[in-house]
Each structure stands twice: as structure tokens, then as C-alpha cells.
Enzyme design. Structure first.
Site, short mmCIF file in Angstrom:
data_model
loop_
_atom_site.label_atom_id
_atom_site.label_comp_id
_atom_site.label_asym_id
_atom_site.label_seq_id
_atom_site.Cartn_x
_atom_site.Cartn_y
_atom_site.Cartn_z
N PHE A 552 14.43 66.60 52.31
CA PHE A 552 13.69 65.76 51.39
C PHE A 552 12.26 65.49 51.83
O PHE A 552 11.58 64.65 51.25
CB PHE A 552 14.42 64.43 51.19
CG PHE A 552 15.72 64.60 50.48
CD1 PHE A 552 15.76 64.70 49.11
CD2 PHE A 552 16.90 64.69 51.19
CE1 PHE A 552 16.96 64.87 48.44
CE2 PHE A 552 18.11 64.85 50.53
CZ PHE A 552 18.14 64.95 49.16
N GLY A 553 11.78 66.18 52.83
CA GLY A 553 10.41 65.95 53.24
C GLY A 553 10.04 66.81 54.43
O GLY A 553 10.82 67.65 54.90
N ASP A 686 21.83 59.09 68.20
CA ASP A 686 21.47 60.47 68.54
C ASP A 686 20.51 60.48 69.72
O ASP A 686 19.50 61.18 69.71
CB ASP A 686 20.83 61.15 67.32
CG ASP A 686 20.81 62.67 67.47
OD1 ASP A 686 20.16 63.33 66.65
OD2 ASP A 686 21.41 63.20 68.43
#
Length: 830
Positions: A552-553, A686
Site C-alpha cells: 500500500f505504499g 519484530d
């Protein structure tokens, strides 16, 4: 066999989809309540994260102690496997302070017989909210199978309560409505009492219980997967001496007639202790009022080789039935089951669905010619009518999808204005959601995902071409050195197809339930700042190179002119020279949820202020594409930075002792940043060297961007082609149980510390395949001292390796906090 067991544990732990209160899939007419304070606090306003009306459901009377007459009820229309519930107080722009501190959950499969949920220790009360804005999620252990669910506020004193709620789980496809079986019995074994009863059974005669809760027992039936329960808890067992016929009879009732292919029964087989799998299974079937005369008979060969518990598959031969009765014959003194599941074929169901689908129109036409139905021409006409109607329905469905996309694009500008206004509201509490798995999910999805794309990118995207001063610069030769900075701190992976996508962090466990809280709450504003970032003139940004790309980007390296004036708290930095920044952009064609999450992400990150956390400098949100501008670290990510050096390499460090001290100092900076995040109840999920950036003088700052770059694709494990997991950095409870807490971040820090002291020369557990890594986490789960730890790095001090091992303790409560880790590592720096 171990891989199958681990996969089943995974699938059970991740049936955690939001069921539609927040996303709108649950309609207003399916939400009801015992009463309402006013029309603006009706049941339909009790949706998690919604602020319509007066911001929640509120009953018309004050809640009283021991008065459980008030409830908010949700009709899921079909049976669902509910594993998690979320609650929130009333939202009214800061006015009012109504929330439910405690509550009970009742559920029903038919709307008539209601059952109070109890945890595995028999407690009914669930700890709720402590303020109006926090979203508190609670695991239902055991999970429930229900169509109707009620939330019932509980108070110690008279008070006004308001609630917003959400349910998490997945559709109950097994179709089992109830089962009946003889009560489990008690065994005396080696001086201790083993209770083999069905503890969570929810019916007096017919109900569901441990045999359908999605979990099963260990090889040793005296031990349990559940903490704090009695021996034998996971199994329902019977002794041969109590059944003169030599068999146990069980009856299973389903929601409709199904085409059954098999039945899976999880049995204990500790034959040296007098426990064996069943010898014979005889199953009878009923579709209407009478039992069919011909049963299915399944004989099982005795197994005196392996004492392991296992699933036994009983082939049911595609028999059609709504009720199944099975007799299981003893093979020794005891017989123990912990889970029973059924599989039904698709052919019969597809036929029923197709007949139901076409019966409303074509068959009505054919019935007009019933007397001459065998006339060939009329028969052909009926078939043609069926085909025409099917084509018409397909065309309508396709046109509806196209029309919805057109409406969404037409209203996107209006959404921009609304979301921009919401971004500037200081008192608005935003929740931080995950992104969805699939690029084809549109407005119905609650989440969007950012996935790494291919490496065939050549030019800046169309988004950045629209920025006036963005100019492409080729052959900079820097892409391999620097990484994209997706400073989102949102979860970049899920555990399996049904994981509840909400950014949640663990609090202290209370009342035997696992408590989670949305990460954005209680984030302090910086001194002298209102937390809202200023709009940066995008014409001052000059494109240098692309750093990474997601679904999305994209993330780009840019030069920003006049950025120093936006860094107001950096008083000494008054240089007018353009500074390098990382710019994360959102594609213009991103849907409503992606845009909403992007703005929420800005709101969250703008409040993070720590020397070891990547800082958000400014934003561009007044026009498309939406951008966030973050710091840029000139030495790239820590993984690549360390892997380019050797312990003895001149220029990095002079000697081994000095080398270790500097490496430990790098690790201490990471622990300092994580200490700050943990103080905000912020779970990173993460943490790894690939997600840490290096500046001048070995300054380390934590980011979250590893998944957006193909370089680290091998660090993530894909499940069913969709979910991605950094399993080599994840704690065993995160992989198998879907639990992400501060303690699981501590586990990941231990792996990160190991990476640093090995100079990132190899991947953790490099000698293991991904499947073997998951099997190793299973050994942590079983706790039989067979788990494998990462080896001690060369030249690593014993005390530092002991710190690593403490980060990998099986019991999460025994792992050190980041405050303790930072204090320990700072001793080396001093």
C-alpha cells in the site's frame, strides 16, 4: 506426526478474526439489549471503536451489585467458534466516564438455553476496562461455540456503565451442535488422583465441552497444556470395569444433514499404564426419526510400539446423517479421549445449496407444466430458463462490485477531509489495527497489509512523480546499503489464517484470563507539544532513491530543505543544509481502511520520544499522496552494518575485549529503546538487527521495516502462502499460542543480542529448516528438556550468554524485563 500436531496447535490458536461489530458485518438488527438509557445509547452503538450516537450502549438504569438483568446481546446468525472478546467504555469527546470494570459472558446456540461462560478454574467474572478509551481484549479459555452472545456488566457498587464490544473467532464449520457421553471418571495413579471428567461441558444432557475445545492432551495424561489445573484435566476417560458391555457410547448431533467422510478421535496410548486407544468403533447414522440399520465398523490395530497420544481417523464412508451414535470398545483397563472432530464432504452440501439457489424461480416455471413435464420442448425451455437466471445473477454480482468501487473512489476526497480533521483532535483515542493479508480485500476489510514486492522496480512511482520537486536520481549505489524505514510499529505478520488483527499488548494476567490492551493508550505527549505534527511543504522534498516498497505504499530517500525548523526540540541544529530523510507514502488508490490506519499510525508515532527510537519529523496529509517523514540513519541497518566487519578488522575495533564492549553498548541502546516502549505497554513483535538503524558514533535506533525489503524475505516464514512470521526470532508462545507480550519481545531481544555478538554472520538456527524451528518451539511447549538453544557466540562473555538464556526461559514470567536487561548491559559500558 509432530508437524501435524504443531500445525493443529497453530490453527487452534489463531481462530481470532473480528466477527463484525467493528467492521459492520454484524447488522444493527442483530444487536439488541435489555434496555437503553436513550435512543443515542441504543444497542447498535455498542460497537468497538465506533463513536456514533453518544458513543456506546448504556442501559437505562444504574448497574447494581449482584444484578445481572442488563445485557448487550449479539446474534451471529450462525454458530461461531469464539476465542476472544474485546470491550471499551463510552466515547463522547472526553465527556463522561462510563465503562464496565467487570462483566460476565453468556452464550446460547439456539437462543433458548443460555450458558454462563467459565474459565478453566470455574470463574465467571472477566476483568474489563479501567477507563473509557482503552480496548481490553480477553482470551476465552476455554473458547465457546455459540450463535448468541451476551455481555453482562458486573459492579461492586451502584454505578452507570456503558460498553462497546467486539467478538473474535471464526465460523464453526464442524456443524456439531451437541454431544452426549458418560461422565468421565476418576483414577488413582501412583498415589495421586487423576480427574478425567469433562470439566467445561456446557449442557446437563446435551452440550459441548473439552472434546470440542480445539486442544488436546499430552502423551502423559497426568500433565496438562493448561497452567494451574489438576492431573488429567485434558482428557475425558473411562474404566472398562464400569461398562459391562465393554464399550462407551457417544451421540453427536449436527446442525443439518451432512455428508460425513471421517471422524478424528484424539486418544491417549500409554499402554504401559493400562491406557490404550479404542479397539473397535461402531457408528450408526440417523437422518430423520429412525436409525439406519447398517453401521460403519472400524477396527484399530493395537499399537505396542509408540505410547504417544494421537489422532485416529475413522472413515465414515460418505454417509448422510444429522445424528451419529458411536460405540468405542475398550482395548485395556482405561480409554481416554481429548478431542473429537468430524469432516464432511462437499458434494452433498453443494447439491443442497444449488437446489436451494435455483428452486425459487426456474422450478416454479417448470411446475406450471407438471402434467406434461416429459414433453421435450418444455423440458428444454426449463433448462434454458435456469441458465438465463444464473447468468443474470452473475452479471448483477459483477456490476455491484464495480459500482461499489466507483462509489468508494467518488467519496475518497470527503474521507480525506474527515480523517485530516480527526488527526488534529487532541483528545481522540485512536486504536491501532493490523493490516489485511490480501491485496484484493476492499472496503469490507478491517485491515490492510504491507508486503514486499518484486525486485524489478526501475523508476519512482506515479505517486512521487506527482510531487513537484521529486526528481529521480539514478545510479546512486545506495539502495543495497540503506533500508526503508516503515516506522509503523504495527504488527507486520500474523500467526495463521484466523488471527484477530488488533495491535494488542499484554498486561498482567488477571482472573486466569490473558489480558491485552491497545497500544496507543497512555502515550504521553512530549513537553510543550500537543502531539500533532505540522504539515511539511512537499515542494521542499527532493527524491533521491527508492528504499523499499509495500503493498500500500513506498519508502523513499529524500532531501528535505528547511527541515530543521520542524525539529523544534533540537535547538542546536540550525543548519540550513538539506537533510536526508525517509519518506513513507500511501498510494492514492489505497482504500478507506488503509488511509485511516495511516493517519492513526502518524498519531501514534508522533508521540514517541526516545533517543533510541526512530523519530517522526513531519507529515504531508493535506493532499495526496499522504506522507510521513522520519529520520534517516546514514549507516543503514544494524544487520548489514555488522556483517561488513570482522572482530579483528582494523578500523572497526582494536581488540576483542573492546569489540565486545562496543557490541554490548549497541545492544544496550536497543534495550534502552525497548525499555521506553515497554513503559508505554508497546509490543514491537519484530525486534531484530534488520529493524535497527545505525547512525554516527554507533548510535542505534529501533524501527520496523524488515518485511518491506526483499533482502530479508528469507527471515520470514510463510504459512499457506499468506501469513508471514519471523519465527526464528519469535518466542514459543507467540508461534504456538498467538500471544505477544513484553516477555515475547524479551525473547526476540535475546536473539537480537545473539545476532550482534556473532556480527550477523549467519541466520539464527541456520542449521534448521523453518519446519524444524517450529518443531523446536514445540519442544519448549512440551517442556521435556529436548529444546535446542542458540549456541554461545565466539568470545561472548559467560554472563552475557546467561542473559541470553534467561531471555529464552520457557516461563514468560521468569524472563527479565527490559529495565533489568538494560541495567545488566550498562555494567559493561561502565
Amino acid at each position: 506426526k509432530k508437524r501435524v500436531m504443531l500445525l493443529l496447535h497453530l490453527l487452534n490458536a489463531v481462530c481470532r478474526y473480528p466477527l463484525g461489530m467493528t467492521g459492520g458485518q454484524i447488522q444493527d438488527e442483530d444487536i439488541s439489549a435489555s434496555s437503553q438509557w436513550s435512543e443515542s445509547t441504543a444497542a447498535r452503538y455498542g460497537r468497538l471503536d465506533f463513536d456514533d450516537g453518544d458513543g456506546a450502549w448504556c442501559p437505562d438504569v444504574m448497574a447494581e451489585p449482584d444484578n445481572l438483568k442488563e445485557f448487550l446481546q449479539i446474534d451471529l446468525r450462525t454458530l461461531h467458534f469464539v476465542t476472544l472478546v474485546g470491550t471499551q467504555g463510552r466515547h463522547a469527546d472526553g465527556a463522561g466516564n462510563e465503562f464496565a470494570q467487570r462483566y460476565k459472558v453468556k452464550y446460547s446456540r439456539d437462543g433458548t438455553h443460555w450458558v454462563s461462560w467459565r474459565d478453566r478454574q470455574g470463574r465467571q467474572i472477566i476483568e474489563g476496562n479501567s477507563n473509557t478509551y482503552d480496548v481490553v481484549l480477553k482470551d476465552l479459555e476455554p473458547p465457546i461455540i455459540a450463535r448468541f452472545v451476551r455481555f453482562m456488566p458486573v459492579t461492586d457498587t451502584s454505578m452507570i456503565v456503558c460498553m462497546r464490544v467486539e467478538l473474535y473467532g471464526c465460523e464453526w464449520l464442524d456443524g456439531l451442535v451437541s454431544y452426549s457421553a458418560p461422565a468421565g471418571q476418576q483414577m488413582t495413579f501412583r498415589g495421586q488422583q487423576i480427574y478425567l471428567n469433562d470439566t467445561v461441558y456446557d449442557g446437563a444432557i446435551k452440550g459441548l465441552g473439552q472434546l470440542t475445545d480445539g486442544s488436546w492432551g499430552l502423551d502423559d495424561f497426568t500433565k496438562s497444556q493448561v497452567y494451574g489445573v489438576w492431573p488429567g484435566y485434558d482428557y475425558v476417560g473411562w474404566t472398562n470395569a464400569s461398562f459391562p458391555g465393554g464399550s462407551v457410547e457417544m451421540t453427536f448431533e449436527f446442525d443439518r444433514i451432512r455428508n460425513f467422510t471421517s471422524m478424528k478421535v484424539h486418544c491417549n496410548n500409554m499402554y504401559t499404564w493400562g491406557v490404550k486407544m479404542f479397539r473397535l468403533a461402531v457408528c450408526y447414522f440417523r437422518s430423520d426419526s429412525d436409525w439406519e440399520p447398517n453401521p460403519v465398523v472400524f477396527k484399530l490395530k493395537s499399537d505396542h510400539i509408540s505410547p504417544s497420544a494421537r489422532f485416529v481417523t475413522v472413515a465414515l464412508g460418505n454417509r448422510m446423517a444429522s445424528t451419529i451414535r458411536c460405540r468405542f470398545a475398550f482395548n485395556d483397563i482405561w480409554m481416554m479421549f481429548s478431542e473429537i472432530a468430524f469432516q464432511s464432504g462437499n458434494s452433498g452440501l453443494i447439491t443442497l445449496h444449488v437446489l436451494s439457489f435455483i428452486s425459487s424461480a426456474p422450478f416454479l416455471i417448470c411446475s406450471l407444466f407438471h402434467d406434461s413435464f416429459y414433453n421435450t420442448r418444455i423440458l428444454i425451455g426449463c433448462l434454458v430458463a435456469i441458465i438465463v437466471i444464473l447468468f443474470a445473477i452473475i452479471i448483477i454480482i459483477l456490476w455491484r462490485q464495480v459500482w461499489q468501487k466507483m462509489i468508494e473512489k467518488a467519496s475518497r476526497r470527503m474521507l480525506d477531509d474527515e480523517l485530516t480533521v480527526r488527526l488534529s483532535v487532541q483528545r481522540e483515542a485512536f486504536t491501532h489495527r493490523h493490516s489485511s493479508l490480501s491485496s484484493d480485500v476492499e472496503s469490507n476489510s478491517t485491515y490492510e497489509r504491507i508486503f514486499p514486492m518484486g525486485s524489478d522496480y526501475q523508476e519512482p512511482s506515479q505517486l512521487l512523480r506527482k510531487l513537484p520537486e521529486f526528481q529521480a536520481t539514478e545510479n546512486l549505489g545506495r539502495t543495497a546499503q540503506y533500508l526503508p524505514i516503515l516506522m509503523s510499529f504495527q504488527t507486520q505478520f500474523i500467526v495463521a489464517p484466523h488471527y484477530a488483527e488488533a495491535d494488542i499488548v499484554s498486561q498482567q494476567e488477571a482472573a486466569g484470563a490473558h489480558s491485552y490492551r491497545v497500544t496507543v493508550v497512555n502515550m504521553p505527549l512530549s513537553p510543550g507539544r500537543d502531539g500533532a505534527l505540522e504539515e511539511f511543504p512537499r515542494e521542499r522534498l527532493t527524491f533521491k532513491e527508492k528504499l523499499g516498497e509495500g503493498q500500500f505504499g513506498e519508502v523513499h530517500l529524500c532531501e528535505a530543505e528547511g527541515m530543521q525548523e520542524f525539529k523544534k526540540d533540537h535547538c542546536g541544529d540550525i543548519s540550513d543544509e538539506p537533510m536526508l530523510v525517509a519518506v513513507k507514502t500511501l498510494r492514492e488508490d489505497a482504500n478507506k481502511n488503509a488511509r485511516n490506519d495511516f493517519l492513526k499510525e502518524i498519531r501514534i508515532i508522533s508521540r514517541l520520544r526516545d533517543p533510541n527510537i526512530i523519530r517522526l519529523l513531519a507529515v504531508c496529509v493535506e493532499s495526496d499522496p499522504l506522507c510521513m517523514i522520519t529520520e534517516y540513519m546514514e549507516n543503514g541497518d544494524l544487520n548489514q552494518f555488522l556483517s561488513r566487519h570482522e572482530l579483528q578488522e582494523e578500523g572497526l575495533l582494536a581488540g576483542i575485549s573492546a569489540t565486545i564492549r562496543i557490541l554490548i553498548h549497541m545492544a544496550s541502546q536497543i534495550s534502552s529503546g525497548m525499555k521506553y516502549l515497554s513503559s508505554l505497554n508497546f509490543v514491537h513483535r519484530d525486534l531484530a538487527t534488520r529493524n535497527c538503524l545505525v547512525g554516527t558514533n554507533n548510535t542505534i535506533k529501533i524501527a520496523d521495516f524488515g518485511m518491506s525489503r526483499n533482502l530479508y524475505r528469507g527471515d520470514y516464514y510463510r504459512i499457506q502462502g499468506r501469513a508471514v512470521l519471523p519465527i526464528r526470532w519469535m518466542s514459543w508462545e507467540s508461534i504456538l499460542l498467538g500471544k505477544f507480550t513484553m516477555a515475547s519481545d524479551v525473547w526476540a531481544f535475546g536473539v537480537t543480542l545473539w545476532e550482534i555478538l556473532t556480527l550477523c554472520k549467519e541466520q539464527p538456527y541456520a542449521e534448521f529448516t523453518d519446519e524444524q524451528v517450529i518443531e523446536n518451539t514445540g519442544e519448549f511447549f512440551r517442556d521435556q528438556n529436548k529444546q535446542v538453544y542458540l549456541p554461545k557466540p565466539h568470545c561472548c562473555p559467560d554472563s552475557v550468554y546467561s542473559l541470553m538464556l534467561s531471555c529464552w526461559k520457557r516461563n514468560a514470567k521468569e524472563r527479565p524485563t527490559f529495565l533489568e536487561i538494560h541495567s545488566t548491559l550498562m555494567e559493561y559500558h561502565d
